[in-house]
Design a protein around this motif. Sequence first.
Motif, PDB file in Angstrom:
ATOM      1  N   SER B  40     -15.857  84.017-148.262  1.00 13.47           N
ATOM      2  CA  SER B  40     -16.662  82.820-148.404  1.00 13.47           C
ATOM      3  C   SER B  40     -17.990  82.919-147.767  1.00 13.47           C
ATOM      4  O   SER B  40     -18.244  83.606-146.863  1.00 13.47           O
ATOM      5  CB  SER B  40     -15.953  81.888-147.635  1.00 13.47           C
ATOM      6  OG  SER B  40     -16.700  80.346-147.421  1.00 13.47           O
ATOM      7  N   GLU B  41     -18.970  82.066-148.387  1.00 14.04           N
ATOM      8  CA  GLU B  41     -20.277  82.416-148.127  1.00 14.04           C
ATOM      9  C   GLU B  41     -20.528  81.135-146.748  1.00 14.04           C
ATOM     10  O   GLU B  41     -21.500  81.012-146.144  1.00 14.04           O
ATOM     11  CB  GLU B  41     -21.464  81.915-149.077  1.00 14.04           C
ATOM     12  CG  GLU B  41     -21.409  80.326-149.788  1.00 14.04           C
ATOM     13  CD  GLU B  41     -21.912  80.139-151.038  1.00 14.04           C
ATOM     14  OE1 GLU B  41     -22.113  81.264-151.795  1.00 14.04           O
ATOM     15  OE2 GLU B  41     -22.020  79.284-151.367  1.00 14.04           O
ATOM     16  N   ILE B  42     -19.673  80.367-146.601  1.00 16.92           N
ATOM     17  CA  ILE B  42     -19.405  79.533-145.375  1.00 16.92           C
ATOM     18  C   ILE B  42     -18.308  79.793-144.490  1.00 16.92           C
ATOM     19  O   ILE B  42     -17.353  80.493-144.865  1.00 16.92           O
ATOM     20  CB  ILE B  42     -19.324  77.998-145.787  1.00 16.92           C
ATOM     21  CG1 ILE B  42     -18.324  77.738-146.730  1.00 16.92           C
ATOM     22  CG2 ILE B  42     -20.823  77.651-146.722  1.00 16.92           C
ATOM     23  CD1 ILE B  42     -18.066  76.448-146.809  1.00 16.92           C
ATOM     24  N   ARG B  43     -18.658  79.355-143.364  1.00 16.78           N
ATOM     25  CA  ARG B  43     -17.426  79.432-142.347  1.00 16.78           C
ATOM     26  C   ARG B  43     -16.362  78.455-142.970  1.00 16.78           C
ATOM     27  O   ARG B  43     -16.568  77.529-143.375  1.00 16.78           O
ATOM     28  CB  ARG B  43     -17.789  78.927-141.021  1.00 16.78           C
ATOM     29  CG  ARG B  43     -17.001  79.122-139.860  1.00 16.78           C
ATOM     30  CD  ARG B  43     -17.461  78.677-138.426  1.00 16.78           C
ATOM     31  NE  ARG B  43     -18.074  77.641-138.768  1.00 16.78           N
ATOM     32  CZ  ARG B  43     -17.260  76.289-138.635  1.00 16.78           C
ATOM     33  NH1 ARG B  43     -16.209  76.092-138.329  1.00 16.78           N
ATOM     34  NH2 ARG B  43     -18.085  75.094-138.600  1.00 16.78           N
ATOM     35  N   PRO B  44     -14.884  79.239-142.994  1.00 16.44           N
ATOM     36  CA  PRO B  44     -14.138  78.112-143.754  1.00 16.44           C
ATOM     37  C   PRO B  44     -13.911  76.711-143.020  1.00 16.44           C
ATOM     38  O   PRO B  44     -14.040  76.896-141.785  1.00 16.44           O
ATOM     39  CB  PRO B  44     -12.591  78.567-143.474  1.00 16.44           C
ATOM     40  CG  PRO B  44     -12.908  80.131-143.496  1.00 16.44           C
ATOM     41  CD  PRO B  44     -14.641  80.207-142.852  1.00 16.44           C
ATOM     42  N   LEU B  45     -14.036  75.624-143.919  1.00 13.67           N
ATOM     43  CA  LEU B  45     -13.981  74.261-143.240  1.00 13.67           C
ATOM     44  C   LEU B  45     -12.582  73.784-143.275  1.00 13.67           C
ATOM     45  O   LEU B  45     -11.844  74.270-144.183  1.00 13.67           O
ATOM     46  CB  LEU B  45     -14.945  73.427-143.987  1.00 13.67           C
ATOM     47  CG  LEU B  45     -16.249  73.865-143.873  1.00 13.67           C
ATOM     48  CD1 LEU B  45     -17.237  72.859-144.855  1.00 13.67           C
ATOM     49  CD2 LEU B  45     -16.787  73.544-142.311  1.00 13.67           C
ATOM     50  N   ASN B  46     -12.144  72.930-142.602  1.00 12.56           N
ATOM     51  CA  ASN B  46     -10.622  72.184-142.769  1.00 12.56           C
ATOM     52  C   ASN B  46     -10.858  70.879-142.860  1.00 12.56           C
ATOM     53  O   ASN B  46     -11.620  70.329-142.546  1.00 12.56           O
ATOM     54  CB  ASN B  46     -10.209  72.647-141.334  1.00 12.56           C
ATOM     55  CG  ASN B  46      -8.687  72.328-141.300  1.00 12.56           C
ATOM     56  OD1 ASN B  46      -8.250  71.106-141.057  1.00 12.56           O
ATOM     57  ND2 ASN B  46      -8.090  73.333-141.815  1.00 12.56           N
ATOM     58  N   THR B  47      -9.894  70.453-143.699  1.00 13.75           N
ATOM     59  CA  THR B  47      -9.762  69.120-143.981  1.00 13.75           C
ATOM     60  C   THR B  47      -8.473  68.595-144.304  1.00 13.75           C
ATOM     61  O   THR B  47      -7.433  69.709-144.218  1.00 13.75           O
ATOM     62  CB  THR B  47     -10.719  68.516-145.132  1.00 13.75           C
ATOM     63  OG1 THR B  47     -10.728  67.243-145.019  1.00 13.75           O
ATOM     64  CG2 THR B  47     -10.259  69.090-146.454  1.00 13.75           C
TER      65      THR B  47
END
Lengths: 117, 208
Positions: B40-47
């Motif tokens: 991923s190019e972003i830190r994994p996000l959580n939802t």
Amino acid sequence: MSRGRPGRDDSPDRLYTLTGGRSRAGSDAFDLVTLVVSESDPVAGMQSEHAAILRMCRFPTAVVEVAAGLGLPVSITRILLADLHDTGRISARHPRASYRLPDHDILEQVLVGLRNL
Amino acid sequence: MDSVTSEQRQTLHSTADNGLKIVVVGGFGVGKTTLVRSVSEIRPLNTEETMTQAGEGVDDTVGVAAKTATTVAFDFGRITLDAHNVLYLFGAPGQERFWFLWDRLFSGTLGAVVLVDTRRLADSWYAIDRLEHHGTPFVVACNDFGGPAHTPAQIREALDLADEVPLVFCDARSRESSKQVLISLVEHLRTVVAAARPTPHPIPEPTP
Ligand SMILES: Nc1nc2c(ncn2[C@@H]2O[C@H](COP(=O)(O)OP(=O)(O)OP(=O)(O)O)[C@@H](O)[C@H]2O)c(=O)[nH]1
Ligand SMILES: [Mg+2]
């Protein structure tokens, strides 16, 4: 809640307030990866979540990213997005492919993109 | 791409207009988040997604009160593929009790990666069943936790895997390895799509 995350206020009352108790009508069009773009700046007096969305979506931002940014469930986020969409404050770029099976050209583009990583 | 490399990118190109999805599914602790993070190019996000269902065996007249809300948390990462296409990777739990949310969460997904730990193959049976049933193309990726080596044939047998489903080995901590898993999925998708496409009718010879 199965997995309470710290800092998350997900009491049903708050969620009810955010959405005026409405259900999902009109919000199903927003896929998890529909890209949302603001069409206007926040204005004074606007619900804070609406204002936050407008700030977040100056560049295209997926529905899941909006949900994660707001710290709200996707279902609630969709309702907030539908509000803004109805009033023309955001535009929505829905996933192009309405696939059962994906389009060959798209797959080629995905492969090229992945190989370039 | 401009001067910003994809790994550092926080906002998408203003031209981005097509979101694509791949699901990484597997048992607890099998490395789903690790794989997503690796590419991923972003830190994994959580939802999370909530689903209200009518409560079972509860009197209908109770109305709203009879509904139960189930919440499933999932994380995701993002890969900018080009000026238009953005791929989102979702890490989702594969346990049976979460799968009623599957259609809702992941409809329109390109395909799935079933991540397995060869020491706990049975953890992935249910996910594989569901994907087959749903007709979602998938690959199986064995994450290397240093357990006893199994041959591909042994793993295929234990998972009762159809011959055409690719089986790959990976280390979810490695970006290159995780990237190869995704590539193997998309190559598989290409095969599936080509096979599903009706063969073009040959142009008939003009009859004299
Ligand atoms: N040895 C080894 N460890 C790994 C590998 N991939 C992940 N891990 C480790 O395994 C642990 C669990 O990884 P996660 O990525 O959190 O697994 P997950 O599937 O997201 O877990 P849940 O979301 O809790 O179900 C972490 O400590 C990782 O560092 C691998 O390929 N090899
Ligand atoms: Mg995880």
